[in-house]
Design an enzyme around this catalytic site. Sequence first.
Site, PDB file in Angstrom:
ATOM      1  N   VAL A  32     -65.817 -56.679  35.029  1.00 22.51           N
ATOM      2  CA  VAL A  32     -65.034 -55.750  34.225  1.00 22.51           C
ATOM      3  C   VAL A  32     -63.430 -55.917  34.270  1.00 22.51           C
ATOM      4  O   VAL A  32     -62.878 -55.769  33.158  1.00 22.51           O
ATOM      5  CB  VAL A  32     -65.637 -54.365  34.268  1.00 22.51           C
ATOM      6  CG1 VAL A  32     -65.117 -53.611  35.669  1.00 22.51           C
ATOM      7  CG2 VAL A  32     -65.451 -53.617  33.077  1.00 22.51           C
ATOM      8  N   ASP A  33     -62.982 -55.985  35.436  1.00 20.75           N
ATOM      9  CA  ASP A  33     -61.723 -56.269  35.859  1.00 20.75           C
ATOM     10  C   ASP A  33     -61.103 -57.212  35.013  1.00 20.75           C
ATOM     11  O   ASP A  33     -60.022 -57.057  34.302  1.00 20.75           O
ATOM     12  CB  ASP A  33     -61.623 -56.467  37.369  1.00 20.75           C
ATOM     13  CG  ASP A  33     -60.307 -56.015  37.954  1.00 20.75           C
ATOM     14  OD1 ASP A  33     -59.935 -56.453  38.899  1.00 20.75           O
ATOM     15  OD2 ASP A  33     -59.238 -55.680  36.994  1.00 20.75           O
ATOM     16  N   GLY A 118     -71.611 -54.630  40.376  1.00 20.02           N
ATOM     17  CA  GLY A 118     -71.645 -55.934  40.158  1.00 20.02           C
ATOM     18  C   GLY A 118     -71.408 -56.564  41.419  1.00 20.02           C
ATOM     19  O   GLY A 118     -72.135 -56.591  42.297  1.00 20.02           O
TER      20      GLY A 118
HETATM   21  N1  APR Z   1     -68.002 -53.864  29.909  1.00 24.15           N
HETATM   22  C1  APR Z   1     -68.564 -52.960  30.709  1.00 24.15           C
HETATM   23  N2  APR Z   1     -69.422 -53.243  32.070  1.00 24.15           N
HETATM   24  C2  APR Z   1     -69.095 -54.368  32.458  1.00 24.15           C
HETATM   25  C3  APR Z   1     -68.267 -55.311  31.708  1.00 24.15           C
HETATM   26  C4  APR Z   1     -67.833 -54.955  30.371  1.00 24.15           C
HETATM   27  N3  APR Z   1     -67.071 -55.923  29.702  1.00 24.15           N
HETATM   28  N4  APR Z   1     -68.266 -56.572  32.419  1.00 24.15           N
HETATM   29  C5  APR Z   1     -69.062 -56.238  33.571  1.00 24.15           C
HETATM   30  N5  APR Z   1     -69.465 -55.057  33.616  1.00 24.15           N
HETATM   31  C6  APR Z   1     -70.370 -54.279  34.429  1.00 24.15           C
HETATM   32  C7  APR Z   1     -71.381 -55.257  35.418  1.00 24.15           C
HETATM   33  O1  APR Z   1     -72.521 -55.515  34.890  1.00 24.15           O
HETATM   34  C8  APR Z   1     -71.519 -54.323  36.452  1.00 24.15           C
HETATM   35  O2  APR Z   1     -72.601 -53.358  36.059  1.00 24.15           O
HETATM   36  O3  APR Z   1     -69.511 -53.542  35.460  1.00 24.15           O
HETATM   37  C9  APR Z   1     -70.236 -53.327  36.568  1.00 24.15           C
HETATM   38  C10 APR Z   1     -69.333 -53.423  37.721  1.00 24.15           C
HETATM   39  O4  APR Z   1     -69.255 -54.977  38.184  1.00 24.15           O
HETATM   40  P1  APR Z   1     -67.867 -55.705  38.729  1.00 24.15           P
HETATM   41  O5  APR Z   1     -67.079 -55.697  37.404  1.00 24.15           O
HETATM   42  O6  APR Z   1     -68.329 -56.694  39.348  1.00 24.15           O
HETATM   43  O7  APR Z   1     -67.329 -54.794  39.450  1.00 24.15           O
HETATM   44  P2  APR Z   1     -67.647 -54.205  41.023  1.00 24.15           P
HETATM   45  O8  APR Z   1     -69.259 -54.484  41.309  1.00 24.15           O
HETATM   46  O9  APR Z   1     -66.950 -52.881  41.178  1.00 24.15           O
HETATM   47  O10 APR Z   1     -66.862 -55.384  41.989  1.00 24.15           O
HETATM   48  C11 APR Z   1     -65.490 -55.062  41.579  1.00 24.15           C
HETATM   49  O11 APR Z   1     -65.311 -57.452  41.198  1.00 24.15           O
HETATM   50  O12 APR Z   1     -64.309 -58.348  39.352  1.00 24.15           O
HETATM   51  C12 APR Z   1     -64.146 -57.978  40.619  1.00 24.15           C
HETATM   52  O13 APR Z   1     -61.575 -57.665  40.695  1.00 24.15           O
HETATM   53  C13 APR Z   1     -62.983 -57.252  40.825  1.00 24.15           C
HETATM   54  O14 APR Z   1     -62.961 -57.700  43.092  1.00 24.15           O
HETATM   55  C14 APR Z   1     -63.365 -56.647  42.252  1.00 24.15           C
HETATM   56  C15 APR Z   1     -65.032 -56.617  42.048  1.00 24.15           C
END
Ligand code: APR
Length: 385
Positions: A32-33, A118
């Site tokens: 999502v980042d 995620g």
């Molecule tokens: N909209 C909504 N939710 C999303 C989207 C989106 N566009 N993309 C991904 N997700 C969901 C994923 O399916 C998951 O359920 O967001 C949730 C969090 O997943 P991640 O993005 O992987 O975040 P996180 O698990 O907190 O890990 C953070 O991942 O992206 C890197 O820079 C970030 O290092 C950090 C780590």
Amino acid sequence: MPLKIIRDDITKIKCDAIVNAANPSLLGGGGVDGAIHKAAGRKLLEKCSTLGGCRTGEAKLTKGYDLPSKYVIHTVGPIWRGGAAGEEALLRSCYRNSLAIAKDKKCESVAFPLISSGAYGYPKDQALHIAVEEITAFLLNNDMLVYIVVYDRRAYQISEKLFDDISAFIDDNYVALHGAPNIRRSVQAEANGFPGICPAPPLTSALKKEADDEFSDTAENQTASLWEPAVRRPKSAKAPAFPTAVREDLSDTGMIFEAPQDKQSLEDILKQIDESFSEMLLRKIDEKGLTDPECYKKANVDRKLFSKIRGDKSYRPSKTTAIAFCIALELTLTETRDMLMKAGYALSHSNKFDIIIEYFITNQNYNIFEINEALFAFDQSLLGA
Ligand code: APR
């Protein structure tokens, strides 16, 4: 509906603030980042590079730039290390700190992804549960519209046990309706003056044979009412005061009876016949000793809609709103049916939504946010308004 669970891409959501599941550098990443930085444009990265990073559990605000949302609240969730490294407390503080910033900026709406669920590996059902708990705790004292945005189905899990229990309950009830002959019988329990319809016992072959033997299509059976499909509860479930004879010969089926909450006089009952939905709602709020806000917040209904219902005696709510109030009032199945009837609805066994509601009421779980987690998992509409 102050808390909604929706399936969408958070970068598309038009609300006052969206929350980013960032990493401590705040310089973007995947998931999502990555999606948020891509949609917001390079100005977001330029701004983030001036913030000096962010510690796990904390949150920082930037503008939304090219995003439809006005702000982005960047928070860093914990990496899952098995659960003994303070992950839960850190995840909870992500939600609390993000909501505090949203409140401080007078946001009326905010959207969360499932933080840490995620790349950071937090077990998805626990991540969801913590999100719902922290957001609902905040909403008890604050008016805000909060979305939990689920990007893909795999990212969304309720506890396996709950999912299996509900699936079994749906199968039982669908089978009872479509797969087995109707057992037509009503049992009038004389003692304690409670004429009741017993829910059908679990349809074992012995019972089916007994039913076939006992019930032919004779005239007097035409008047018998259809038994509700089985409602099975742990044997420990306290059956209300019913004639011992009736309870003994049924107790081995683990059945329960719905006893009225209290004996009502004929006069009370007649008075309630022409009572409207909203009149019954307000009466029940008083009877349960709730305040209006306690009731509509427990029902996941916003204040404006409640005021409309309170002010209009003939107001007809949607079915999900009507059921939400039954849950908030913690009504029994019988009382729920009565109240739904006032709004022109019934609980039927021909759709999953109603059966899931019945599952939670018969298991006396009136946490509407847990119910919504389950409804979402089964692709059903959510409760509230
Ligand atoms: N909209 C909504 N939710 C999303 C989207 C989106 N566009 N993309 C991904 N997700 C969901 C994923 O399916 C998951 O359920 O967001 C949730 C969090 O997943 P991640 O993005 O992987 O975040 P996180 O698990 O907190 O890990 C953070 O991942 O992206 C890197 O820079 C970030 O290092 C950090 C780590």
